[in-house]
Scaffold this motif. Structure first.
Motif, short mmCIF file in Angstrom:
data_model
loop_
_atom_site.label_atom_id
_atom_site.label_comp_id
_atom_site.label_asym_id
_atom_site.label_seq_id
_atom_site.Cartn_x
_atom_site.Cartn_y
_atom_site.Cartn_z
N ARG A 51 0.78 -0.88 0.06
CA ARG A 51 0.11 -0.06 -0.02
C ARG A 51 0.81 1.26 0.06
NH1 ARG A 51 -2.31 -3.22 -1.73
NH2 ARG A 51 -3.97 -4.28 -1.02
N LEU A 52 0.91 1.94 -1.12
CA LEU A 52 2.01 2.90 -1.25
C LEU A 52 1.37 4.31 -1.04
CD1 LEU A 52 3.28 1.31 -4.63
CD2 LEU A 52 4.30 0.96 -2.29
N ASN A 53 2.37 5.34 -0.51
CA ASN A 53 2.13 6.28 -0.53
C ASN A 53 3.00 7.09 -1.53
OD1 ASN A 53 0.79 8.87 0.18
ND2 ASN A 53 1.93 9.13 2.44
N VAL A 54 2.62 7.81 -2.47
CA VAL A 54 3.68 8.19 -3.28
C VAL A 54 3.83 9.64 -3.28
CG1 VAL A 54 4.26 8.22 -5.75
CG2 VAL A 54 3.16 6.11 -4.90
N HIS A 55 4.95 10.18 -3.16
CA HIS A 55 5.03 11.83 -3.13
C HIS A 55 5.90 12.13 -4.27
CE1 HIS A 55 4.53 11.84 1.25
NE2 HIS A 55 4.85 10.46 1.16
N LEU A 56 5.30 13.17 -4.90
CA LEU A 56 5.75 13.90 -6.09
C LEU A 56 6.66 15.09 -5.71
CD1 LEU A 56 3.46 13.04 -8.99
CD2 LEU A 56 5.29 11.78 -8.21
N TYR A 57 7.80 15.16 -6.43
CA TYR A 57 8.56 16.50 -6.32
C TYR A 57 9.15 16.86 -7.79
CZ TYR A 57 8.98 14.69 -1.47
OH TYR A 57 8.66 14.28 -0.14
N ALA A 58 9.03 18.41 -7.86
CA ALA A 58 9.26 18.87 -9.09
C ALA A 58 10.78 19.13 -9.03
CB ALA A 58 8.71 20.22 -9.19
N LEU A 59 11.70 18.61 -10.37
CA LEU A 59 12.95 18.62 -10.44
C LEU A 59 13.20 19.83 -11.01
CD1 LEU A 59 13.96 14.95 -10.99
CD2 LEU A 59 13.84 16.07 -8.58
N ASP A 60 14.44 20.46 -10.91
CA ASP A 60 14.78 21.48 -11.58
C ASP A 60 15.90 21.07 -12.82
OD1 ASP A 60 17.01 21.12 -10.03
OD2 ASP A 60 17.17 23.06 -9.36
N GLU A 61 16.24 19.98 -12.65
CA GLU A 61 16.95 19.61 -14.02
C GLU A 61 16.66 17.95 -14.15
OE1 GLU A 61 21.39 18.44 -11.75
OE2 GLU A 61 20.94 20.28 -13.13
N ALA A 62 16.70 17.44 -14.97
CA ALA A 62 16.75 16.01 -15.56
C ALA A 62 17.91 15.33 -14.90
CB ALA A 62 16.73 15.77 -17.05
N PRO A 63 17.65 13.90 -14.67
CA PRO A 63 18.56 13.04 -13.88
C PRO A 63 19.38 12.59 -15.10
CG PRO A 63 16.52 11.82 -14.20
CD PRO A 63 16.17 13.11 -14.58
N PHE A 64 20.81 12.39 -14.64
CA PHE A 64 21.85 12.14 -15.65
C PHE A 64 21.62 11.01 -16.57
CE2 PHE A 64 22.85 9.30 -12.31
CZ PHE A 64 23.21 8.21 -12.84
N ASN A 65 20.80 9.96 -15.90
CA ASN A 65 20.58 8.73 -16.73
C ASN A 65 18.89 8.71 -17.35
OD1 ASN A 65 19.40 8.48 -14.43
ND2 ASN A 65 19.79 6.60 -13.83
N ALA A 66 18.68 10.07 -17.49
CA ALA A 66 17.22 9.93 -17.99
C ALA A 66 17.02 9.59 -19.41
CB ALA A 66 16.86 11.33 -18.26
N VAL A 67 15.76 8.63 -19.42
CA VAL A 67 15.39 8.30 -20.84
C VAL A 67 14.09 9.05 -21.30
CG1 VAL A 67 14.33 6.23 -21.92
CG2 VAL A 67 16.12 5.93 -20.04
N TRP A 68 14.17 9.60 -22.32
CA TRP A 68 13.17 10.76 -22.37
C TRP A 68 12.13 10.03 -23.19
CZ3 TRP A 68 13.34 15.40 -20.24
CH2 TRP A 68 14.52 15.84 -19.91
N VAL A 69 10.68 10.39 -22.87
CA VAL A 69 9.63 9.64 -23.43
C VAL A 69 8.50 10.85 -23.54
CG1 VAL A 69 7.45 8.43 -22.91
CG2 VAL A 69 9.63 7.52 -22.06
N ASP A 70 8.14 10.91 -24.95
CA ASP A 70 7.25 11.81 -25.32
C ASP A 70 5.92 11.63 -24.66
OD1 ASP A 70 5.23 13.11 -26.93
OD2 ASP A 70 6.65 13.37 -28.48
N ILE A 71 5.48 12.45 -24.18
CA ILE A 71 4.17 12.40 -23.18
C ILE A 71 2.93 11.83 -24.19
CG2 ILE A 71 2.29 13.93 -22.25
CD1 ILE A 71 4.60 14.19 -20.59
#
Ligand code: SF4
Length: 316
Positions: free
Chosen positions: A273-293
């Protein structure tokens, strides 16, 4: 064979003719791949969800074992998205690659394939190849435990009992009947013994709950912290860590920073039973895989990450 067993087999088959679930598509096909797929999907997922949301769609995308074998794992995982237990999809894909022309028809050979255990192998042999083998799933196990008054669940004894009760003249229908009996009549709580075709021979009907006690699922609470970074209609995801979502993409896990907190939502995944917290990042992670929305649904992304994306757009 005793007369008692013979008359129980006959009663079971007559009941199945009248009350069994004959309209399930995987019961009305000679295609072994379809039978196999249904068995894998039905592990840990309810019949209605499989029937309405996954089975027809998956077969439309991968109509044969061969198309599945030649598909990319990303495509397979994307089609599995939301069903959970993604190792099932990975094993399905591996098995297809090992047998693109068709599954073996021997129990021992099936047992060597990834993700195929005794139950699935027997189900393929019985429901797909129409072989004279017993089948024991959770529902059948409960029926057998009660019919033969087996106090402690013991796999070896259950398979022996299934074999002793097997109607070798109509084994496929017999196994399907037992399965339906377990899910429609011999329920975990309050079984409907008065309508049961095995009532006469059942030794456990006086106290059925005693013979198949249901284990209470223990849920585990968990806090998860994910970062969101979106740029030019693309979202930054990363390859999932750990076995649970292996091969899939998810939001990056982060150490929470209060000022960046956007909100949180609840999500259930298997026993968690997960409580998922979201945070706004100011830059992409170095290992990002970009996915078109816009292509989100075609990517191998779990329902948790899809929900997070939806939640993000709703509150931002
Ligand atoms: S008689 Fe009752 S307990 Fe026994 S198999 Fe039938 S439904 Fe289950």
């Amino acid at each position: 064979m005793t007369n008692r067993i013979k008359s129980a087999q006959n009663a079971l088959l007559s009941w199945y003719k009248k009350s069994g679930r004959h309209d399930l598509p995987w019961r009305n096909t000679q295609d072994i791949y379809h039978v196999y797929l249904s068995e894998i999907m039905l592990q840990q997922t309810q019949v209605n969800r499989v029937l309405e949301e996954y089975y027809p769609q998956f077969l439309k995308r991968f109509p044969t074992l061969q198309t599945l074998a030649f598909a990319s794992l990303d495509d397979v995982l994307a089609s599995w998205s939301g069903l959970g237990y993604y190792s099932r999809a990975r094993n399905l894909h591996k098995t297809a690659q090992l047998n693109p022309k068709g599954l073996p028809d021997e129990l021992s050979a099936l047992l060597k394939l990834p993700g195929i255990g005794k139950y699935t192998a027997s189900a393929i042999c019985s429901f797909g190849y129409n072989q004279n083998v017993p089948v024991v799933d959770t529902n059948i196990a409960r029926v057998l435990q009660r019919v033969f008054a087996i106090q402690k669940r013991d796999e070896k004894i259950l398979w022996q009992k299934a074999e002793s009760l097997l109607n070798t003249k109509a084994s496929r229908a017999h196994n399907l009947a037992l399965m339906d009996l377990g899910s429609l009549v011999c329920l975990p709580q309050n079984p409907k013994c008065e309508f049961c075709p095995l009532n006469e021979m059942c030794q456990g009907k006086v106290n059925p709950e005693f013979y198949a006690k249901t284990k209470k699922t223990r849920y585990e609470a968990m806090e998860l912290f994910y970062g969101v970074f979106i740029e030019d209609d693309r979202i930054a995801l990363v390859n999932a860590q750990g076995n649970m979502y292996k091969g899939m993409l998810e939001l990056p896990n982060i150490d929470p920073i209060e000022e960046w907190h956007i909100g949180n939502f609840k999500h259930s995944y298997t026993k968690y039973r997960l409580n998922v917290h979201l945070y706004a990042l100011d830059e992409a992670p170095f290992n990002a895989v970009w996915v078109d929305i816009r292509a989100f649904d075609d990517a191998p992304i779990s329902s948790l990450t899809k929900k997070a994306k939806k939640f993000f757009y709703k509150i931002s």
